[in-house]
Design a protein around this motif. Structure first.
Motif, PDB file in Angstrom:
ATOM      1  N   GLU A  18       5.573   3.920   9.288  1.00 25.06           N
ATOM      2  CA  GLU A  18       4.966   4.576  10.404  1.00 25.06           C
ATOM      3  C   GLU A  18       4.386   6.152   9.725  1.00 25.06           C
ATOM      4  N   GLU A  19       5.314   6.451   8.842  1.00 35.29           N
ATOM      5  CA  GLU A  19       5.028   7.776   8.101  1.00 35.29           C
ATOM      6  C   GLU A  19       3.792   7.746   7.353  1.00 35.29           C
ATOM      7  N   PHE A  20       3.614   6.570   6.608  1.00 35.42           N
ATOM      8  CA  PHE A  20       2.508   6.218   5.905  1.00 35.42           C
ATOM      9  C   PHE A  20       1.124   6.235   6.547  1.00 35.42           C
ATOM     10  N   GLU A  21       1.106   5.579   7.677  1.00 36.46           N
ATOM     11  CA  GLU A  21      -0.068   5.677   8.687  1.00 36.46           C
ATOM     12  C   GLU A  21      -0.206   6.856   9.245  1.00 36.46           C
ATOM     13  N   ARG A  22       0.588   7.698   9.536  1.00 32.88           N
ATOM     14  CA  ARG A  22       0.384   8.858   9.719  1.00 32.88           C
ATOM     15  C   ARG A  22      -0.506   9.920   8.612  1.00 32.88           C
ATOM     16  N   GLU A  23       0.161   9.656   7.514  1.00 37.69           N
ATOM     17  CA  GLU A  23      -0.421  10.430   6.234  1.00 37.69           C
ATOM     18  C   GLU A  23      -1.858  10.111   5.901  1.00 37.69           C
ATOM     19  N   VAL A  24      -2.057   8.762   6.255  1.00 44.71           N
ATOM     20  CA  VAL A  24      -3.523   8.186   5.841  1.00 44.71           C
ATOM     21  C   VAL A  24      -4.420   8.657   6.976  1.00 44.71           C
ATOM     22  N   LYS A  25      -4.140   8.869   8.092  1.00 45.07           N
ATOM     23  CA  LYS A  25      -5.059   9.409   9.271  1.00 45.07           C
ATOM     24  C   LYS A  25      -5.497  10.812   8.994  1.00 45.07           C
ATOM     25  N   LYS A  26      -4.377  11.469   7.923  1.00 38.97           N
ATOM     26  CA  LYS A  26      -4.858  13.010   7.894  1.00 38.97           C
ATOM     27  C   LYS A  26      -6.163  13.004   6.643  1.00 38.97           C
ATOM     28  N   ILE A  27      -6.326  11.866   6.042  1.00 34.63           N
ATOM     29  CA  ILE A  27      -7.217  11.854   4.805  1.00 34.63           C
ATOM     30  C   ILE A  27      -8.646  11.839   5.637  1.00 34.63           C
ATOM     31  N   PRO A  28      -9.605  12.772   5.314  1.00 35.80           N
ATOM     32  CA  PRO A  28     -11.012  12.755   5.605  1.00 35.80           C
ATOM     33  C   PRO A  28     -11.827  11.411   5.344  1.00 35.80           C
ATOM     34  N   ARG A  29     -12.313  10.914   6.252  1.00 38.44           N
ATOM     35  CA  ARG A  29     -12.931   9.551   6.125  1.00 38.44           C
ATOM     36  C   ARG A  29     -14.194   9.645   4.915  1.00 38.44           C
ATOM     37  N   GLU A  30     -14.763  10.821   4.664  1.00 43.38           N
ATOM     38  CA  GLU A  30     -15.818  10.817   3.410  1.00 43.38           C
ATOM     39  C   GLU A  30     -14.977  10.898   2.213  1.00 43.38           C
ATOM     40  N   ALA A  85       9.971   3.859  -2.727  1.00 42.72           N
ATOM     41  CA  ALA A  85       9.087   4.075  -1.689  1.00 42.72           C
ATOM     42  C   ALA A  85       9.523   5.426  -0.988  1.00 42.72           C
ATOM     43  N   GLU A  86       8.507   6.377  -0.892  1.00 45.92           N
ATOM     44  CA  GLU A  86       8.634   7.689  -0.215  1.00 45.92           C
ATOM     45  C   GLU A  86       8.598   7.747   1.230  1.00 45.92           C
ATOM     46  N   TYR A  87       7.727   6.691   1.792  1.00 44.73           N
ATOM     47  CA  TYR A  87       7.452   6.541   3.177  1.00 44.73           C
ATOM     48  C   TYR A  87       7.682   5.367   3.774  1.00 44.73           C
ATOM     49  N   SER A  88       8.118   5.429   5.015  1.00 43.75           N
ATOM     50  CA  SER A  88       8.162   4.402   5.750  1.00 43.75           C
ATOM     51  C   SER A  88       6.613   3.857   6.363  1.00 43.75           C
ATOM     52  N   LEU A 138       0.742  -1.237  -0.009  1.00 46.70           N
ATOM     53  CA  LEU A 138      -0.044   0.033  -0.077  1.00 46.70           C
ATOM     54  C   LEU A 138       0.880   1.219  -0.010  1.00 46.70           C
ATOM     55  N   VAL A 139       2.267   1.128   0.579  1.00 45.45           N
ATOM     56  CA  VAL A 139       2.979   2.203   0.702  1.00 45.45           C
ATOM     57  C   VAL A 139       3.471   2.615  -0.870  1.00 45.45           C
ATOM     58  N   TRP A 140       3.746   1.399  -1.368  1.00 46.53           N
ATOM     59  CA  TRP A 140       4.363   1.702  -2.863  1.00 46.53           C
ATOM     60  C   TRP A 140       3.169   2.270  -3.687  1.00 46.53           C
ATOM     61  N   LEU A 141       1.921   1.502  -3.355  1.00 47.08           N
ATOM     62  CA  LEU A 141       0.826   1.750  -4.242  1.00 47.08           C
ATOM     63  C   LEU A 141       0.572   3.445  -4.264  1.00 47.08           C
ATOM     64  N   SER A 142       0.280   3.977  -2.934  1.00 46.91           N
ATOM     65  CA  SER A 142      -0.059   5.328  -2.802  1.00 46.91           C
ATOM     66  C   SER A 142       1.090   6.455  -3.052  1.00 46.91           C
ATOM     67  N   SER A 143       2.380   5.906  -2.920  1.00 48.19           N
ATOM     68  CA  SER A 143       3.393   7.002  -3.223  1.00 48.19           C
ATOM     69  C   SER A 143       3.924   7.033  -4.617  1.00 48.19           C
TER      70      SER A 143
END
Length: 295
Positions: free
Chosen positions: A55-67, A50-53, A4-9
């Motif tokens: 832990e960094e990826f999980e922090r970025e995901v939490k910033k995304i609005p649920r909607e 890959a641009e995120y570790s 998922l990290v590679w997919l998103s980044s």
């Protein structure tokens, strides 16, 4: 998780992912898994980084609005990446002509849509059906492959609209299978095959299920989701109609070595009916094939 990290980044930033339709969750996961495999291969070959570790990826995901509607984002991205190729052909004794071919990241094709083989409604308004009973109107809707739900006024408007193709009525009169309505999964599968087969060469093998399923679903022809709807103890899946399309003395679709093709040996076969159904869908304004480059 690292997939998922590679997919998103990388993919989401550098490639136009084709839209994954929310209506078909099961097939969306199939497509997502395929992309994950491709991303892993590219990563191992050093083509992406890959641009995120984790832990960094999980922090970025939490910033995304649920909607957030990721399906719409992917669809918009695919449309923005659509390219237009202009092919210029010249002739010494004729004027130069320009042929425009629309290409997309998904299902590229070319050719001109044929809008024929459809019986046009006579300009008689609703007076032709105003004296009919609701039961008679509903029966006629079923005969013409139209929804039979709604009030009497709704049925009259529906019957006064685009008439079914003559070919559909001919097949039905001979006891051959036809899609029950214009806005069904069966119709979408036929139209999807026709869009590809009409411009294919003699060596064309056909389409696999993995190729046809997402194309038919993306056309937005079917009222019901391809992922299926529960009906009592059973669950209808959009692909289930393929068995009906392949049935009978004059089948609409044949399967050979894992590839599906429309039948062409009969005047009421799959290719001709699919062409007529495609025009009928456009008369009802429900086919979105042009959004994917079919013109």
């Amino acid at each position: 998780m690292f997939l998922l990290v590679w997919l998103s980044s990388s993919l989401l930033k550098n490639h136009a992912l084709f839209p994954i339709n929310n209506r078909s969750t099961d097939h969306s996961m199939v497509e997502l898994s395929r992309w994950a495999v491709h991303v892993l291969q590219d990563y191992r070959q050093g083509q992406i980084k890959a641009e995120y570790s984790l832990e960094e990826f999980e922090r970025e995901v939490k910033k995304i609005p649920r909607e957030t509607d990721f399906s719409k984002m992917a669809k918009d991205m695919a449309k923005s990446k659509r390219s237009v190729q202009v092919e210029t052909t010249s002739n010494a004794s004729a004027k130069k002509n320009k042929k425009i071919t629309i290409q997309t990241t998904l299902f590229p094709s070319s050719g001109k849509l044929k809008a024929d083989s459809v019986s046009k409604p006579k300009d008689t308004g609703s007076s032709q059906f105003s004296g009919w009973t609701v039961a008679k109107l509903q029966k006629q809707c079923v005969e013409w492959g139209l929804p039979k739900t709604g009030k009497k006024a709704d049925l009259i408007v529906r019957l006064s609209g685009p008439r079914p193709p003559k070919l559909l009525l001919e097949r039905k009169a001979k006891g051959c299978y036809v899609p029950s309505r214009y806005n069904t999964c069966a119709t979408a599968l036929l139209v999807g095959l026709w869009l590809e087969q009409r411009t294919a060469g003699p060596d064309w093998k056909g389409m696999t299920k993995e190729e046809l399923y997402p194309l038919a679903e993306s056309l937005d022809i079917s009222k019901d989701p391809f992922s299926g709807v529960a009906t009592g103890p059973f669950k209808y899946d959009g692909w289930s109609s393929m068995s009906d399309l392949r049935s009978g003395e004059i089948p609409l679709v044949v399967l050979k070595r894992g590839h599906f093709k429309l039948t062409t040996s009969s005047e009421i076969g799959g290719f001709h009916l699919a062409e007529a159904l495609h025009s009928w869908c456009h008369e009802h304004g429900i086919c979105s094939c042009q959004q994917f480059g079919y013109s």
